[in-house]
Design a protein around this motif. Sequence first.
Motif, short mmCIF file in Angstrom:
data_model
loop_
_atom_site.label_atom_id
_atom_site.label_comp_id
_atom_site.label_asym_id
_atom_site.label_seq_id
_atom_site.Cartn_x
_atom_site.Cartn_y
_atom_site.Cartn_z
N VAL A 62 -18.94 90.15 38.73
CA VAL A 62 -19.18 89.00 37.86
C VAL A 62 -17.91 88.64 37.10
O VAL A 62 -17.54 87.46 36.96
CB VAL A 62 -20.34 89.29 36.88
N ARG A 63 -17.20 89.66 36.60
CA ARG A 63 -15.96 89.40 35.86
C ARG A 63 -14.91 88.76 36.76
O ARG A 63 -14.21 87.81 36.37
CB ARG A 63 -15.42 90.71 35.27
N LYS A 64 -14.79 89.26 38.00
CA LYS A 64 -13.80 88.74 38.93
C LYS A 64 -14.11 87.28 39.30
O LYS A 64 -13.21 86.43 39.30
CB LYS A 64 -13.78 89.61 40.19
N TRP A 65 -15.37 87.01 39.59
CA TRP A 65 -15.74 85.64 39.98
C TRP A 65 -15.59 84.67 38.82
O TRP A 65 -15.19 83.52 39.00
CB TRP A 65 -17.18 85.63 40.49
N ARG A 66 -15.91 85.14 37.60
CA ARG A 66 -15.78 84.27 36.44
C ARG A 66 -14.32 83.87 36.21
O ARG A 66 -14.02 82.71 35.91
CB ARG A 66 -16.34 84.96 35.20
N ASP A 67 -13.41 84.84 36.35
CA ASP A 67 -11.98 84.55 36.17
C ASP A 67 -11.49 83.58 37.24
O ASP A 67 -10.69 82.67 36.97
CB ASP A 67 -11.16 85.84 36.22
N ALA A 68 -11.98 83.76 38.49
CA ALA A 68 -11.54 82.90 39.59
C ALA A 68 -12.05 81.47 39.42
O ALA A 68 -11.34 80.51 39.73
CB ALA A 68 -12.01 83.48 40.92
N VAL A 69 -13.27 81.34 38.91
CA VAL A 69 -13.85 80.00 38.74
C VAL A 69 -13.22 79.27 37.57
O VAL A 69 -13.00 78.06 37.61
CB VAL A 69 -15.38 80.11 38.56
N SER A 70 -12.88 80.00 36.50
CA SER A 70 -12.30 79.36 35.31
C SER A 70 -10.84 79.01 35.50
O SER A 70 -10.29 78.21 34.74
CB SER A 70 -12.45 80.27 34.10
N ALA A 71 -10.16 79.55 36.50
CA ALA A 71 -8.73 79.27 36.70
C ALA A 71 -8.46 77.80 36.99
O ALA A 71 -7.56 77.20 36.41
CB ALA A 71 -8.17 80.16 37.82
N PRO A 72 -9.21 77.15 37.86
CA PRO A 72 -8.94 75.72 38.13
C PRO A 72 -9.09 74.84 36.90
O PRO A 72 -8.45 73.82 36.78
CB PRO A 72 -10.00 75.36 39.19
N LYS A 73 -9.97 75.25 35.97
CA LYS A 73 -10.14 74.46 34.76
C LYS A 73 -8.86 74.42 33.94
O LYS A 73 -8.52 73.42 33.33
CB LYS A 73 -11.28 75.04 33.91
#
Length: 324
Positions: free
Chosen positions: A70-81
């Motif tokens: 969950v932590r890894k996916w959250r960081d990956a998703v928030s990067a484009p923002k």
Amino acid sequence: MNADDIIRLKKSLTKAIEGGKIETVLELMNRLKDNTPSKELLKKTEIGLIIGRQRTHPNAEVSKLAKEIVRKWRDAVSAPKINETSNGSTKSAVSESKAETAKNATPKPSPTVNGKPPKRENTQDSMSSSPPNTPSSVDSEKRERSFDRDRPPYKNTSVAARDKCVKMLYDSMAFDSSADSEIILLRATTIEKTVYDQFARQVTGQYRDKLRGLISNLRDKKNPGLRKRVVDGDLQVQDFCTMSKEDMASEERKARDNEIRQENLFKARGAGPTQAETDMFLCGKCRNRKCTYYQMQTRSADEPMTTFVTCTVCNNRWKTGYVE
């Protein structure tokens, strides 16, 4: 990893979790950890919901691995923002610089006529002066079709009451008709003259009452069939002027009145005997013979009495002119 692969892993993971197969759960979760789906895939497959629930799993390894995913996916998703924010700030800076350049630019002088600025037309006034022809106004014009609007070529009879009756007859037939105004006028004048002749060519109270009844039935919005038959000539004016109120009623009204009449016949008792139980009749609906019946004289005296039968099983009712 595409959406189909993630959905397959999601189904396998769900079965493994429900079956309590910890090793299989860990193996499938590690496969998901090695791949970081995009935001669109997470939303489409809802795999993040399944992994997120496992953070409270009783098994410590499963819970720890779920938190890492969950932590890894959250960081990956928030990067484009973050990138979008930086790009947005760059665009904002560019737009601000353009605005500053436009502000410092020397404005062009407005054109003048004889040293005076040209007058601007008041567009609001011009728009309000010519209102649009809306559908509601068109519909209202159609509904308002009448003698005064159509102005058919009518010759007065020199009797004000007769002329008024002709206009009212015209209005009662024209308001929803697409027929030619001269045809409607012909029907109106013919009806008025027929009634006028019926009452010795005099404008009496009976003359007014008769025309009032005809106009009321023609104007009835629930009886367009009568109006159309008169206008089209399918119903002759002579026949129309001698019809009773019941004859002029719509087919729906006639059926309803007949149903009420039959109902009243079955409810009527008069001075005759009460209903008697019998097995002489066979119900055509449920094929039982448990019935009650009574008899009434509804026709001429030289004809047999009418028998009213009611099935006590299905409440079906019928009448017959004889006893079986």
